[in-house]
Motif scaffolding. Structure first.
Motif, mmCIF file in Angstrom:
data_model
loop_
_atom_site.group_PDB
_atom_site.id
_atom_site.type_symbol
_atom_site.label_atom_id
_atom_site.label_comp_id
_atom_site.label_asym_id
_atom_site.label_seq_id
_atom_site.Cartn_x
_atom_site.Cartn_y
_atom_site.Cartn_z
ATOM 1 N N ARG A 103 30.097 8.044 0.927
ATOM 2 C CA ARG A 103 30.705 7.255 -0.152
ATOM 3 C C ARG A 103 31.804 6.363 0.412
ATOM 4 O O ARG A 103 32.266 6.564 1.527
ATOM 5 N N SER A 104 32.239 5.404 -0.371
ATOM 6 C CA SER A 104 33.273 4.467 0.086
ATOM 7 C C SER A 104 34.574 5.178 0.435
ATOM 8 O O SER A 104 35.328 4.717 1.280
ATOM 9 N N ASN A 105 34.816 6.352 -0.176
ATOM 10 C CA ASN A 105 36.045 7.107 0.126
ATOM 11 C C ASN A 105 35.846 8.100 1.266
ATOM 12 O O ASN A 105 36.734 8.887 1.573
ATOM 13 N N GLY A 106 34.652 8.089 1.899
ATOM 14 C CA GLY A 106 34.383 8.951 3.041
ATOM 15 C C GLY A 106 33.703 10.271 2.706
ATOM 16 O O GLY A 106 33.271 10.981 3.603
ATOM 17 N N GLU A 107 33.614 10.616 1.430
ATOM 18 C CA GLU A 107 32.978 11.867 1.042
ATOM 19 C C GLU A 107 31.462 11.779 1.229
ATOM 20 O O GLU A 107 30.868 10.725 1.046
ATOM 21 N N PRO A 108 30.815 12.912 1.578
ATOM 22 C CA PRO A 108 29.366 12.909 1.756
ATOM 23 C C PRO A 108 28.625 12.928 0.423
ATOM 24 O O PRO A 108 29.135 13.405 -0.590
ATOM 25 N N LEU A 109 27.415 12.396 0.438
ATOM 26 C CA LEU A 109 26.524 12.418 -0.725
ATOM 27 C C LEU A 109 25.111 12.646 -0.210
ATOM 28 O O LEU A 109 24.576 11.811 0.523
ATOM 29 N N LEU A 110 24.513 13.789 -0.549
ATOM 30 C CA LEU A 110 23.153 14.096 -0.131
ATOM 31 C C LEU A 110 22.185 13.583 -1.186
ATOM 32 O O LEU A 110 22.316 13.901 -2.367
ATOM 33 N N VAL A 111 21.219 12.764 -0.760
ATOM 34 C CA VAL A 111 20.228 12.197 -1.679
ATOM 35 C C VAL A 111 18.821 12.514 -1.176
ATOM 36 O O VAL A 111 18.604 12.729 0.016
ATOM 37 N N SER A 112 17.889 12.547 -2.091
ATOM 38 C CA SER A 112 16.475 12.713 -1.763
ATOM 39 C C SER A 112 15.807 11.358 -1.965
ATOM 40 O O SER A 112 15.835 10.811 -3.067
ATOM 41 N N MET A 141 23.314 3.636 -8.215
ATOM 42 C CA MET A 141 23.648 3.907 -6.831
ATOM 43 C C MET A 141 25.067 3.443 -6.517
ATOM 44 O O MET A 141 25.774 4.098 -5.779
ATOM 45 N N LEU A 142 25.458 2.299 -7.069
ATOM 46 C CA LEU A 142 26.808 1.801 -6.829
ATOM 47 C C LEU A 142 27.855 2.806 -7.303
ATOM 48 O O LEU A 142 28.842 3.061 -6.606
ATOM 49 N N GLU A 143 27.639 3.363 -8.479
ATOM 50 C CA GLU A 143 28.590 4.333 -9.033
ATOM 51 C C GLU A 143 28.668 5.570 -8.152
ATOM 52 O O GLU A 143 29.752 6.100 -7.924
ATOM 53 N N TRP A 144 27.534 6.038 -7.673
ATOM 54 C CA TRP A 144 27.514 7.243 -6.834
ATOM 55 C C TRP A 144 28.287 7.034 -5.540
ATOM 56 O O TRP A 144 28.966 7.925 -5.066
ATOM 57 N N LEU A 145 28.144 5.839 -4.966
ATOM 58 C CA LEU A 145 28.753 5.561 -3.671
ATOM 59 C C LEU A 145 30.167 5.002 -3.760
ATOM 60 O O LEU A 145 30.894 4.992 -2.770
ATOM 61 N N GLY A 146 30.548 4.504 -4.930
ATOM 62 C CA GLY A 146 31.898 3.995 -5.094
ATOM 63 C C GLY A 146 32.106 2.572 -4.619
ATOM 64 O O GLY A 146 33.234 2.159 -4.368
ATOM 65 N N TYR A 147 31.028 1.816 -4.463
ATOM 66 C CA TYR A 147 31.125 0.418 -4.068
ATOM 67 C C TYR A 147 30.907 -0.481 -5.275
ATOM 68 O O TYR A 147 30.239 -0.100 -6.227
ATOM 69 N N THR A 148 31.419 -1.696 -5.203
ATOM 70 C CA THR A 148 31.118 -2.699 -6.222
ATOM 71 C C THR A 148 29.860 -3.450 -5.786
ATOM 72 O O THR A 148 29.476 -3.403 -4.612
#
Length: 72
Positions: A53-62, A1-8
């Protein structure tokens, strides 16, 4: 999940889930619904939630979550 969202991992410690819900009809209201249902002991299956995401891009998850209760 961290990788997907771009957070540490350090950035995520203490972060409330609302922080990553997108401010859209598919984001915050659905995220709030998932938290409400899970908190009341209900299983959540296949609820699509838009995250940010941390850069503002959307991420759709189920989302699929099931509370597990112990003996106490």
């Amino acid at each position: 999940m961290l990788e997907w969202l771009g957070y540490t991992d350090k950035q995520m410690v203490g972060m409330h889930a609302h922080t990553i819900f997108a401010d859209t009809p598919e984001g915050r209201p659905r995220g709030d619904e998932a938290i409400r249902r899970f908190s009341s002991g209900e299983e959540v299956r296949g609820l699509e939630i838009e995250l940010r995401r941390s850069n503002g891009e959307p991420l759709l998850v189920s989302v699929w979550i099931k509370p597990i209760f112990g003996p106490d």
